[in-house]
Write an enzyme that holds these catalytic residues in place. Structure first.
Site, PDB file in Angstrom:
ATOM      1  N   ASP A  65       0.532  -1.185   0.056  1.00 40.31           N
ATOM      2  CA  ASP A  65      -0.171   0.033   0.079  1.00 40.31           C
ATOM      3  C   ASP A  65       1.205   0.925  -0.467  1.00 40.31           C
ATOM      4  O   ASP A  65       2.366   0.650   0.249  1.00 40.31           O
ATOM      5  CB  ASP A  65      -1.048   0.111   0.856  1.00 40.31           C
ATOM      6  CG  ASP A  65      -2.418   0.790   1.044  1.00 40.31           C
ATOM      7  OD1 ASP A  65      -3.375   0.494   1.811  1.00 40.31           O
ATOM      8  OD2 ASP A  65      -2.348   1.375   0.332  1.00 40.31           O
TER       9      ASP A  65
HETATM   10  C1  GLC Z   1      -4.685   4.380   0.000  1.00 42.11           C
HETATM   11  C2  GLC Z   1      -5.692   3.470  -0.366  1.00 42.11           C
HETATM   12  C3  GLC Z   1      -5.161   2.133  -1.335  1.00 42.11           C
HETATM   13  C4  GLC Z   1      -5.430   2.550  -2.429  1.00 42.11           C
HETATM   14  C5  GLC Z   1      -3.803   2.956  -2.190  1.00 42.11           C
HETATM   15  C6  GLC Z   1      -2.961   4.229  -3.594  1.00 42.11           C
HETATM   16  O1  GLC Z   1      -3.812   4.830   0.962  1.00 42.11           O
HETATM   17  O2  GLC Z   1      -4.751   2.921   0.972  1.00 42.11           O
HETATM   18  O3  GLC Z   1      -6.174   0.856  -1.301  1.00 42.11           O
HETATM   19  O4  GLC Z   1      -5.723   1.398  -3.940  1.00 42.11           O
HETATM   20  O5  GLC Z   1      -3.424   4.344  -1.499  1.00 42.11           O
HETATM   21  O6  GLC Z   1      -4.257   5.114  -3.677  1.00 42.11           O
END
Ligand code: GLC
Length: 662
Positions: A220
């Site tokens: 993430d």
């Molecule tokens: C965010 C989310 C994730 C998302 C990623 C990219 O913090 O937790 O679901 O796909 O970052 O934006």
């Protein structure tokens, strides 16, 4: 080495550098789970604010897809989202998101697929197959135990092994084994003291060695804290906001002997494997799907999913469906009647070419011949006096009261503080719900809300956040063009304290132990004999169905067998419709604490009036198993199991028994 390192970490918020020398273009992942997100700059500002460069269809979020209980809708959803991702030049969908609803306060409940791992996994798998059929990788997320936004970057989740194995992993296991997801996203939080993206138990032992996952583990955004720990634990692609990537240090680490070159090679190879799978490199690039945006076919999918997701919760005196021909005036009360909900929620946001609100849908469906009065009841709007509204309610032919959240209440990055409706809405309902006998409450939310006025509501619909075609779908249901067939993918509690995590006081920042164990969702309500507001799997229809006695392919069952459970379903009502037959298992004499029942099969069946169909559901030993912490494996005890068949977790119509023999 430098080139290999370049392709295993980001170079911008949503891109990974390519290697022009050998013809590898940049790799482009994209949010979100129900729409191709508007383009963002590295500082998270919109690149095309107010412009149409990055328009893309807004499908109903995954909580609504789960509410269809129809894997075919999951497939159509994935195909449509994948095709639009290709049209926007993307390579990976950062979804589906399937974290279990442990608390209804989770701000991202609208993005996830409910409280049951069997439903979430078996609805996510077709979504993944659909996405990947469009030459785009899926990236099922967030692995694992990201069940709240409260302290999501740092919370340390602990739980016993059975809880992990029986509740929080199975959805991901199904997504990998049956969905064949080519990507998976490591969550922000810690599990048992280790960051999920630096957790070899999760990323190697379980994901690779047990499940045979071949794809790419994506962090993430900002979830990698230590280059070496993450690299050795099995994280393959580091993404983040900002440019100080931990994985950029891999080149030096290999050169100075701190890390074996094979560690980088393995990650780079997985990225190349993924790019080949999506025909971004290799012999098939010319045939890679190009994709299109916002076509009639895509809009039709958005509408069909919304139509099948809407749940009819109450319909006393058959108030619904309304007959348009008998309507001269309709009164709509409540801000959610005219609320756009597709363009919010954080990474789950969309930027659709249009959004049909409930009010838009009503106007389109009823045409000019019917007068629609709309009163927002927004605190700062100039609303008529209560007396005037009451008079309007008295004289209208139908009164539609809209409750619900917006993304101010439900969004990534924060949890709600309670399940009450936004300020003033309960009072609004209490004031006007009992004036006109033809009054319908429509609740628009991604997560359960409390409904203290529920006994006064004669007709009640759960509308979810239903994408850009939501208003048209709601009108179709209200006026009977479509027979509702949605079922709740999560329990609606009467009060927050009825939910396990809140009953036990296990919802917090910092250190968080899932002490309720496997008793989450309806499992808890059943075990504690708590009456829910509306149960998991519940949803009414404008017709009626009969579910006949099940026929089993055997009365004794052993490991390696497949048990077929045939059930004849008949439409005994006056109009075509669909029923969702749900099969739960219950071990008669468990040797460990087991939920009173667990969903292990379901099937949606569409029937004309008077029509019968026999559906076949299949069970294998794993469906009866619990995780045995002595042998660290799945185990089925010899003995009797009840098969409970019904159209909701609290409406079991048929029961039979099977004996498992070792
Ligand atoms: C965010 C989310 C994730 C998302 C990623 C990219 O913090 O937790 O679901 O796909 O970052 O934006």
């Amino acid at each position: 080495l430098a080139e290999k390192v370049k392709i295993i970490h980001g170079d911008h918020i949503y891109s990974v550098a390519g290697v022009a020398r050998v013809g590898i273009p940049p790799f482009l992942p994209a949010d979100g789970p129900c729409a191709v997100r508007p383009e963002l700059a590295d500082n998270c500002t919109y690149l095309y604010e107010g412009k149409t460069n990055d328009i893309a269809i807004a499908l109903p979020p995954l909580s609504a897809v789960a509410a269809t209980w129809n894997p075919e809708m999951g497939l159509f959803f994935g195909e449509t989202l994948g095709n639009e991702l290709r049209a926007r030049g993307k390579d990976m969908s950062l979804g589906p998101a399937i974290n279990i609803m442990r608390t209804p306060l989770d701000g991202r409940t609208f993005e996830f697929m409910g409280e049951d791992p069997f439903l979430a996994g078996h609805m996510a798998a077709p979504v993944i197959r659909g996405i990947q059929s469009q030459d785009v990788a899926a990236c099922v997320k967030h692995f694992v135990a990201n069940n709240q936004e409260l302290d999501r970057y740092d919370v340390n989740v602990t739980m016993d092994e059975r809880t992990l194995r029986e509740i929080y992993l199975p959805g991901f296991e199904t997504a990998i084994k049956e969905g064949e997801s080519w990507g998976i996203m490591g969550a922000y939080n810690k599990l048992r003291g280790q960051w999920c993206c630096e957790n070899p138990y999760l990323l190697k032992s379980i994901l690779r060695n047990e499940w045979g996952f071949k794809g790419v583990v994506v962090s993430d955004w900002g979830a990698v804290h230590d280059m070496k720990r993450a690299a050795l634990a099995g994280c393959d692609l580091e993404m983040k906001i900002g440019s100080d990537y931990q994985f950029a240090k891999l080149e030096k680490a290999v050169e100075n002997g701190e890390l074996a070159k094979s560690v980088v090679d393995e990650k780079a190879r997985r990225m190349l494997w993924l790019m080949a799978k999506i025909k971004k490199i290799g012999p098939d690039t010319a045939s890679r799907i190009k994709g299109v945006l916002n076509t009639p076919a895509h809009r039709a999918v958005a509408l069909s999913i919304a139509e099948e997701a809407i749940v009819l919760l109450k319909n006393e005196n058959n108030i619904l469906p309304l007959n348009p021909a008998s309507l001269k005036t309709v009164l709509c009360i409540g801000r959610n009647a005219n609320l756009k909900v597709c363009n919010g929620g954080g990474s789950g946001e969309g930027k659709p070419p249009y959004e049909i609100t409930a009010l838009d849908g009503l106007r389109r469906r009823l045409g000019d011949g019917v007068k629609i009065e709309y009163i927002s009841m927004e605190p700062n709007a100039s609303n008529p006096s209560d007396q005037i509204i009451a008079n309007l309610a008295k004289t209208a032919d139908a009164v539609l009261i809209f409750t619900g959240d917006s993304h101010a209440e439900e969004s990534e990055g924060k949890d709600r503080t309670d399940i009450k409706l936004p300020k003033g809405q309960d009072e609004m309902v209490e004031k006007f719900v009992s004036i006109n006998p033809c009054t319908v409450i429509i609740n628009e939310s991604g997560a359960p809300v409390a409904m203290p006025w529920v006994n006064k509501a004669k007709a009640l619909i759960q509308f979810w956040f239903c994408g850009q075609e939501g208003g048209n779908a709601l009108a179709a249901i209200l006026f009977g063009d479509i027979n509702p067939s949605g079922k709740l993918p999560c329990t609606f509690p009467k009060k927050l304290k009825d939910i396990a995590a809140h009953a036990l006081g296990n919802y917090s920042a910092g250190q968080l132990n899932y002490a309720e164990g496997v008793l989450v969702g309806y499992r808890w309500f059943d075990a504690k004999k708590i009456v829910p507001l509306f149960p998991f799997g519940y949803g009414l229809s404008y017709t009626t169905f009969d579910i006949d006695k099940p026929k089993l392919s055997a009365s004794v069952f052993k490991n390696g067998d497949t048990l077929a459970v045939d059930v004849k379903v008949t439409n005994t009502g006056k109009r075509a419709g669909a029923e969702v037959v749900q099969l739960y298992i219950a071990e008669r004499k468990p040797s460990v604490i087991r939920p009173p029942k667990e969903l292990k099969a379901f099937q949606k069946v569409f029937l004309q009036t008077g029509e019968s169909k026999t559906i076949r559901m299949k069970l294998v030993a794993r469906d009866f198993s619990f995780w045995d912490t002595k042998t660290n494996n799945w185990k089925v005890n010899a003995g009797a199991f009840d098969l409970l068949i019904g159209n909701s977790s609290r409406h079991i119509l048929r029961k039979t028994t099977i004996h498992y023999k070792l």
